[in-house]
Design a protein around this motif. Sequence first.
Motif, PDB file in Angstrom:
ATOM      1  N   UNK A  75       2.753   2.233 -11.966  1.00  0.00           N
ATOM      2  CA  UNK A  75       1.674   1.555 -11.240  1.00  0.00           C
ATOM      3  C   UNK A  75       1.945   0.062 -11.123  1.00  0.00           C
ATOM      4  N   UNK A  76       2.458  -0.550 -12.185  1.00  0.00           N
ATOM      5  CA  UNK A  76       2.763  -1.987 -12.114  1.00  0.00           C
ATOM      6  C   UNK A  76       3.918  -2.247 -11.148  1.00  0.00           C
ATOM      7  N   UNK A  77       4.914  -1.350 -11.129  1.00  0.00           N
ATOM      8  CA  UNK A  77       6.012  -1.494 -10.170  1.00  0.00           C
ATOM      9  C   UNK A  77       5.462  -1.425  -8.741  1.00  0.00           C
ATOM     10  N   UNK A  78       4.563  -0.478  -8.516  1.00  0.00           N
ATOM     11  CA  UNK A  78       3.956  -0.346  -7.195  1.00  0.00           C
ATOM     12  C   UNK A  78       3.229  -1.623  -6.795  1.00  0.00           C
ATOM     13  N   UNK A  79       2.531  -2.225  -7.749  1.00  0.00           N
ATOM     14  CA  UNK A  79       1.763  -3.417  -7.408  1.00  0.00           C
ATOM     15  C   UNK A  79       2.660  -4.610  -7.118  1.00  0.00           C
ATOM     16  N   UNK A  80       3.671  -4.816  -7.949  1.00  0.00           N
ATOM     17  CA  UNK A  80       4.573  -5.939  -7.713  1.00  0.00           C
ATOM     18  C   UNK A  80       5.308  -5.759  -6.385  1.00  0.00           C
ATOM     19  N   UNK A  81       5.652  -4.528  -6.040  1.00  0.00           N
ATOM     20  CA  UNK A  81       6.273  -4.274  -4.740  1.00  0.00           C
ATOM     21  C   UNK A  81       5.288  -4.487  -3.591  1.00  0.00           C
ATOM     22  N   UNK A  82       4.043  -4.119  -3.812  1.00  0.00           N
ATOM     23  CA  UNK A  82       3.004  -4.382  -2.815  1.00  0.00           C
ATOM     24  C   UNK A  82       2.829  -5.880  -2.605  1.00  0.00           C
ATOM     25  N   UNK A  83       2.823  -6.654  -3.688  1.00  0.00           N
ATOM     26  CA  UNK A  83       2.723  -8.112  -3.568  1.00  0.00           C
ATOM     27  C   UNK A  83       3.911  -8.682  -2.803  1.00  0.00           C
ATOM     28  N   UNK A  84       5.082  -8.113  -3.012  1.00  0.00           N
ATOM     29  CA  UNK A  84       6.265  -8.554  -2.279  1.00  0.00           C
ATOM     30  C   UNK A  84       6.040  -8.385  -0.776  1.00  0.00           C
ATOM     31  N   UNK A  85       5.447  -7.265  -0.389  1.00  0.00           N
ATOM     32  CA  UNK A  85       5.153  -7.018   1.021  1.00  0.00           C
ATOM     33  C   UNK A  85       4.198  -8.080   1.558  1.00  0.00           C
ATOM     34  N   UNK A  86       3.104  -8.318   0.831  1.00  0.00           N
ATOM     35  CA  UNK A  86       2.120  -9.317   1.269  1.00  0.00           C
ATOM     36  C   UNK A  86       2.753 -10.702   1.349  1.00  0.00           C
ATOM     37  N   UNK A  87       3.542 -11.057   0.337  1.00  0.00           N
ATOM     38  CA  UNK A  87       4.151 -12.380   0.272  1.00  0.00           C
ATOM     39  C   UNK A  87       5.177 -12.587   1.383  1.00  0.00           C
ATOM     40  N   UNK A  88       6.015 -11.595   1.593  1.00  0.00           N
ATOM     41  CA  UNK A  88       7.050 -11.720   2.616  1.00  0.00           C
ATOM     42  C   UNK A  88       6.450 -11.801   4.018  1.00  0.00           C
ATOM     43  N   UNK A  89       5.392 -11.035   4.264  1.00  0.00           N
ATOM     44  CA  UNK A  89       4.726 -11.091   5.574  1.00  0.00           C
ATOM     45  C   UNK A  89       4.078 -12.453   5.779  1.00  0.00           C
ATOM     46  N   UNK A  90       3.347 -12.930   4.774  1.00  0.00           N
ATOM     47  CA  UNK A  90       2.588 -14.173   4.925  1.00  0.00           C
ATOM     48  C   UNK A  90       3.485 -15.405   4.969  1.00  0.00           C
ATOM     49  N   UNK A 127      -2.066   2.459  -3.821  1.00  0.00           N
ATOM     50  CA  UNK A 127      -1.979   1.797  -5.125  1.00  0.00           C
ATOM     51  C   UNK A 127      -3.332   1.821  -5.827  1.00  0.00           C
ATOM     52  N   UNK A 128      -4.384   1.499  -5.086  1.00  0.00           N
ATOM     53  CA  UNK A 128      -5.737   1.434  -5.648  1.00  0.00           C
ATOM     54  C   UNK A 128      -6.122   2.745  -6.332  1.00  0.00           C
ATOM     55  N   UNK A 129      -5.798   3.867  -5.714  1.00  0.00           N
ATOM     56  CA  UNK A 129      -6.125   5.174  -6.292  1.00  0.00           C
ATOM     57  C   UNK A 129      -5.438   5.363  -7.642  1.00  0.00           C
ATOM     58  N   UNK A 130      -4.180   4.927  -7.747  1.00  0.00           N
ATOM     59  CA  UNK A 130      -3.459   5.046  -9.012  1.00  0.00           C
ATOM     60  C   UNK A 130      -4.081   4.139 -10.076  1.00  0.00           C
TER      61      UNK A 130
END
Length: 343
Positions: A75-90, A127-130
């Motif tokens: 779950x933490x890996x999923x979140x850090x990867x999700x943040x990477x997506x948000x950060x790279x887009x923004x 991610x939220x569901x997990x």
Amino acid sequence: MSPSVRQFRLPDLLSACPLKDGTSPHYKEAAAESRAWINSYDIFTDRKRAFFIQGQNELLCSHVYCFAGYEELRTTCDFVNLLFVVDEVSDEQNGMEARATGQVFVNAMKYGDWDDGSILATITKEFRARFLRLAGPNTVKRFADQCETYTQCVGREAELRERNEVLGVQDFVPHRRQNSAVLLCFTLVEYILGLNLKDEVYEDETFQEAYFAACDYVCWSNDVYSYDMEQSRGLIGNNIVTVLMNERGISLQEASDYIGAYCDGLLKRYLNARKRISLSLGLEAAQFIDAVGQWMIGNLVWSFETVRYFGPSHLEVKETGIVYLRPQARFDDSGSESSDDEC
């Protein structure tokens, strides 16, 4: 920074840190599954996909959450990867666009029935569901609030970048705590350990002292480590190195030396406050503060195990402490990277 300055020496933070690093036995399996999950959405250009893979975000989780069970680490890996997506887009958006991206992330995180049909919303909701499966109610609320604050600061970062504005140290420190997502990632410690800390714990003065010292240590050390990578991409405004050089009129090396001394002070502040955590707060408060220390040492170790910050010379940089600044990269219309040097 003078154009003639092409190298600087990092502060020797690793040898000065007495905290013990660890790695998770679940790393390889959790990392592979999380990376496959993100890649299944095919959201990256070839260049960004390579940067994503080389960055080894999941390895960071293995260090900073080395005490996590398999499900929690995944779950933490999923979140850090999700943040990477948000950060790279923004990073490539203006202020208005970055705030819109952030709002999609926040809405999908906070509201189970919200969906705008975007890939970002889908990834966030999965991610939220997990996360909700194991997180306590106080942790869920704190996490959602931190997500909102984080995205607001990411939007502000984009606006500052648009105006080519660099904050002063006093304003930058609280801004960096939030837009770095470190405090947000600290909340995952509660999730992993099965804690459900009350707001009163976070309001305790000694708890805050240790909590913010740990956060600032991660932010400042990460900024000096990532400075070369960021300057090569033309993204130096959101970095304490730039802030110090700009406000105090000091050199890159002087800023690096200052950060080293300041981090030593933050480490001492954290260790001292950790000893003084009141038993009246409960054992869980002390357990939490002890666990966030893994972020302090784990982030240092990870920074030299990946090519994210120092490129293929990361092991040499770890040995010598010398960083040779790369030329700024250029990107053509296809998203392919080229440098200012022909060879």
